[in-house]
Design a protein around this motif. Structure first.
Motif, PDB file in Angstrom:
ATOM      1  N   TYR A  88     -16.651 -10.577  39.042  1.00  0.00           N
ATOM      2  CA  TYR A  88     -16.028  -9.715  37.889  1.00  0.00           C
ATOM      3  C   TYR A  88     -15.757 -10.656  36.652  1.00  0.00           C
ATOM      4  O   TYR A  88     -16.029 -10.470  35.622  1.00  0.00           O
ATOM      5  CB  TYR A  88     -15.121  -8.698  38.191  1.00  0.00           C
ATOM      6  N   ILE A 130     -10.796  -2.439  39.644  1.00  0.00           N
ATOM      7  CA  ILE A 130     -11.779  -2.721  40.754  1.00  0.00           C
ATOM      8  C   ILE A 130     -11.265  -3.437  41.969  1.00  0.00           C
ATOM      9  O   ILE A 130     -11.560  -3.095  43.259  1.00  0.00           O
ATOM     10  CB  ILE A 130     -12.963  -3.558  40.223  1.00  0.00           C
ATOM     11  N   LEU A 184     -15.383   4.221  41.700  1.00  0.00           N
ATOM     12  CA  LEU A 184     -15.991   3.298  40.914  1.00  0.00           C
ATOM     13  C   LEU A 184     -16.671   4.038  39.788  1.00  0.00           C
ATOM     14  O   LEU A 184     -17.795   3.242  39.159  1.00  0.00           O
ATOM     15  CB  LEU A 184     -16.780   1.979  41.393  1.00  0.00           C
ATOM     16  N   HIS A 237     -14.555   3.926  33.801  1.00  0.00           N
ATOM     17  CA  HIS A 237     -14.199   2.517  33.622  1.00  0.00           C
ATOM     18  C   HIS A 237     -14.714   2.062  32.066  1.00  0.00           C
ATOM     19  O   HIS A 237     -14.218   1.230  31.597  1.00  0.00           O
ATOM     20  CB  HIS A 237     -14.673   1.702  34.619  1.00  0.00           C
ATOM     21  N   LEU A 283     -20.871  -2.637  38.097  1.00  0.00           N
ATOM     22  CA  LEU A 283     -20.555  -1.756  38.824  1.00  0.00           C
ATOM     23  C   LEU A 283     -21.353  -1.143  39.945  1.00  0.00           C
ATOM     24  O   LEU A 283     -21.087  -0.909  41.087  1.00  0.00           O
ATOM     25  CB  LEU A 283     -19.767  -0.761  38.135  1.00  0.00           C
TER      26      LEU A 283
END
Length: 834
Positions: free
Chosen positions: A219, A393, A585, A590, A754
């Motif tokens: 990430y 996350i 997710l 997001h 993701l």
């Protein structure tokens, strides 16, 4: 133990998880930029038997001949269902039919067992009666050999047949020794093989947290890439806008810039032309004055008395006639001036057209910087959102049930490892007993066949065809005794050997046909996955046993196949039913806040092209009259000589004519005038010619500049109007499109990330291949390859040797009569003939 190990490993992984539905696709997207670190496992995926595998295949072929029928899935299902019943009614038709199906499937094995039982029962009886008959001097027990004409032929046939049979028995004994050695050797490998599997399982347990950490670490890589684009919004977004506007604006500015350059060139050409014209007027006047003076001087010189005397008079007349050529070009003083055109161009240049063009370029090149200045607040907001996504996350991955599953699985691994380490010495002890028993059996058979070999060796080597049956030598008699000892041992032990062969055959053949082969073909899994088979209340036994939710479709075959393909635990066990990573997710959830921030992004661009002053400047230049000038009059003069004659040639000619005159004042005077003409050419004509060349260049520049001037300006103004309309009408849409494109790029990083998380967790993280490998090790390698294959080879070799003991003892009894020393004999007429 092998089945216990495999079951514990497989069930342990599935503990405390929910599953259902179809497994997600195991195909990764085409262009991942991330890749989980590869995990290396020690245990090999497949087991290779080596050269001895040929012998195992030979046994498999024999089993196929004995039992050629396919795996009885339906029959096995019914057997399992019957086994669940507390009381079985054997008189029911279905029970009888089931028994007949079992008998039909086992017909080959049963037939072999019946033959083996007949061998076991008959061989002791036959041996007993044979022994009793021999003791009563019956069945060949009488030590008397009757003479036969084909006796030598029979002896040779019996000897060769016994030798061939002994070789076949020896091959069977060899198989037995090899199989016995393989069992011992492979059981010794079990400890190393088990340790290798447990090492791989612990690697799975240890690598899974590291894989999750790696996923989280990526990430930061994604965020850094997004931050780089955010920090470079001037080049990414501003550059994109600039690239969209450039093709419609830059060509127009380039044309205007070219026109501004042309205006400057025109002004310079007009200025050069104006100064050149003035210089030409002055130089032409000076040339005319100089030529008039030299003409006056020449006329005065030609008044000399010598010119009236022949032949000088002819030279003087010739010179006098040529004086009319010494004239300047009067048209040079009549060329029209360009003051009006120059004034018009100077008026055009009062507006800095080049500066206006540079201002247009600058307004376009400043777009990236203006974009960066106007988006500072939005960029900061997007960065805050990206930081918060990282925390979300992290929270989602921490709540994954994989860690709990692996913790529970770790207990099963520890318990299984303890169980194996605790019981493996016992297994090795039993293996030593088995090895010792196998060695005794093979040695006993070896002893019997050795007696046969010794009997053949002594009988053949000690046989004397000249000796009578009562006078045979000791070696020949010993050979016959060895053969009878072999016969006695055969009767004594062959039925015991056949008992061992039958027992091992029934066990080994059924395990091979009902476990090993269907395990390899996955038919065994299909039987175990039959709904309501192992438990009448559960549709799917595995999900019912583990989760108490038998409606969830989780099958042994699917779990094994997915693990074999190295699929992750999440996808293998369908954990999306208890913890849906796709929902947790959710990309839109997001990235929605990023989209909101980007929608608030406003960019205002003021692009300056030319303005009214610049447009008026171009129109004035088009009307300045450059394209209407008469350039032919100027170009016509540039091709003519400033004087009526080439003064240099004229001077040389005059000098030559002067040299033809007698020495004196006339001659000297003419030479001075010739030199004066040369000086006029050098000081007056050459500068005029240089000015004419400059005039020519200026005219050419003006011709090029003025050629199609009105059309060029009209085209430029049309392009300018188009570019201005494009900027006015499309700049906003370009900014919106590029902003959306920029937003898709930023969001795309995280959508990509993701999606990769979802794929990795579902398909890669905690890949259960070591579990499938452990199950293969327990069933396919340990049970089938380490135990059943050598066991089947053992009974195959020993059984073959035992069966061939029957014809061997028959031929041995027949042959011993020809080697042993007899007590009595028939009377031979001529022993040498026999």
């Amino acid at each position: 133990m092998a089945l216990v190990l495999g079951s514990l490993l497989l069930l342990g992984l599935c503990r405390n998880s929910f599953s259902g539905g179809q497994p997600s696709s195991t195909d990764a997207p085409k262009a991942w930029n991330y890749e989980l670190p590869a995990t290396n496992y020690e245990t090999q995926d497949s087991h290779k038997a080596g050269p001895i595998g040929i012998l195992f295949e030979l046994v498999h072929i024999f089993l196929y001949v004995v039992q050629p029928r396919d795996f009885p899935e339906d029959t096995l299902r019914k057997v399992i269902q019957k086994a669940r019943e507390s009381k079985i009614d054997y008189e029911k038709p279905e029970t009888v039919i089931l028994g007949l199906k079992i008998f039909y499937y086992e017909a080959g094995i049963i037939l072999c067992c019946v033959l083996g039982l007949l061998f076991i029962i008959l061989m002791p009886l036959v041996g007993y009666f044979f022994c009793m008959c021999r003791c009563c001097n019956k069945c060949g027990g009488e030590m008397h050999q009757r003479q036969k004409e084909n006796g030598p032929f029979l002896r040779k046939c019996f000897a060769i047949s016994l030798l061939v049979i002994c070789i076949i028995i020896s091959i069977g004994i060899f198989y037995g020794f090899v199989a016995n050695h393989q069992v011992r050797t492979r059981i010794k490998r079990s400890q190393k093989l088990a340790d290798s599997n447990f090492k791989d399982l612990r690697t799975l347990l240890n690598e899974t947290p590291e894989q999750i950490k790696y996923i989280l670490a990526q990430y930061n890589t994604t965020k850094d890439k997004a931050f780089t684009d955010l920090n470079s919004i001037n080049s990414v977004l501003g550059g994109g806008i600039l690239d969209r506007l450039r093709p419609n604006v830059i060509p127009v500015l380039d044309e205007i810039k070219s026109m501004a350059t042309a205006i400057k060139e025109t002004k310079e050409a007009l200025e050069n032309m104006n100064s050149t014209l003035k210089s030409l007027h002055q130089q032409s006047t000076q040339l005319s004055s100089s030529l008039t003076s030299v003409k006056t001087s020449l006329r005065a010189s030609l008044n000399d008395p010598l010119c009236s005397v022949r032949p000088s008079s002819e030279t003087c007349n010739s010179i006098r006639l040529s004086l009319s050529q010494l004239n300047s070009n009067p048209e040079l003083r009549q060329l029209p001036p360009v003051d009006a055109e120059l004034d018009n161009v100077n008026k055009v240049l009062r507006t800095d057209l080049d500066g206006l063009v540079q201002q247009g370029y600058q307004s376009l090149n400043d777009i990236p910087d203006r974009v960066q200045r106007q988006t500072t607040t939005v960029v900061a907001g997007i960065k805050r959102v990206l930081n918060s996504i990282g925390s979300d996350i992290d929270n989602v991955t921490q709540r994954l049930p994989i860690q709990d599953i692996l913790s529970e699985f770790s207990l099963y691994v520890n318990n299984t490892e303890s169980y194996i380490h605790r019981n493996l010495p016992t297994l090795e002890e039993y293996d030593s007993y088995w090895w010792l028993g196998g060695l005794v059996i093979c040695s006993l058979l070896t002893l019997i066949v050795i007696f046969y070999y010794l009997g053949l060796l002594c009988g053949v080597c000690g046989y004397d065809r000249h000796a009578t049956p009562t006078t045979r030598g000791c070696v020949s008699n010993t050979g016959g005794v060895f053969l009878m000892v072999g016969v006695g041992l055969s009767f004594l032990f062959c039925w015991i050997l056949m008992i061992i062969v039958v027992l091992t055959f029934v066990f080994g053949a059924n395990v091979e046909k009902l476990i090993c082969e269907p395990y390899t073909s996955k038919e065994l899994f299909r039987v175990l996955d039959t709904p309501y088979l192992l438990n009448e209340d559960w549709e799917y036994y595995l999900s019912g046993k583990l989760f108490n939710k038998s409606k969830m479709k989780l099958t042994f075959e699917q779990v094994y196949s997915d693990c074999k393909k190295n699929r992750g635990t999440y996808g293998t066990l369908h954990l999306q039913n208890s913890f849906n990573i796709s929902e947790r997710l959710n990309i839109n959830e997001h990235t929605g806040s990023i989209s909101s921030e980007l929608e608030s992004l406003q960019v205002n661009l003021n692009i300056f092209l030319l303005g009214a002053a610049g447009r008026k400047n171009l129109e004035d230049f088009a009307a300045c009259g450059i394209d209407r000038m008469n350039y032919d009059s100027y170009l016509a003069q540039t091709g003519k000589s400033p004087a009526g004659v080439n003064l240099l040639s004229f001077a040389y000619d005059l000098e030559a004519k002067a040299n033809s005159l007698p020495p004196g004042n006339l001659r000297n005077s003419l030479k001075r005038d010739a030199q004066t003409i040369k000086t006029i050419h050098q000081q007056r004509v050459l500068p005029i010619e240089q000015s004419l060349s400059t005039l020519y260049q200026s005219v050419k520049i003006l011709q090029r500049t003025g050629n199609g001037l009105l059309e060029r300006v009209t085209r430029i103004l049309a392009s300018l109007d188009f570019a201005q309309n494009f900027i006015t009408n499309n700049t906003s849409s370009v900014i919106i499109e590029e902003t959306k494109k920029y937003g898709r790029t930023i969001i795309g990083y995280f959508e990509h990330y993701l999606q990769w998380i979802e794929f990795s967790i579902s398909e890669k993280v905690a890949s259960c291949k070591p579990v499938a490998t452990a199950l293969d090790t327990a069933v396919d390698v340990f049970l089938c390859s380490y135990i059943i294959d050598p066991l089947n080879l053992f009974w195959f070799g020993i059984g073959k040797a035992t069966v061939f003991l029957l014809p061997a003892l028959i031929f041995a009894v027949k042959l011993a009569k020809y080697y042993r020393r007899m007590d009595s004999e028939d009377v031979y007429d001529d022993p040498s003939q026999h």
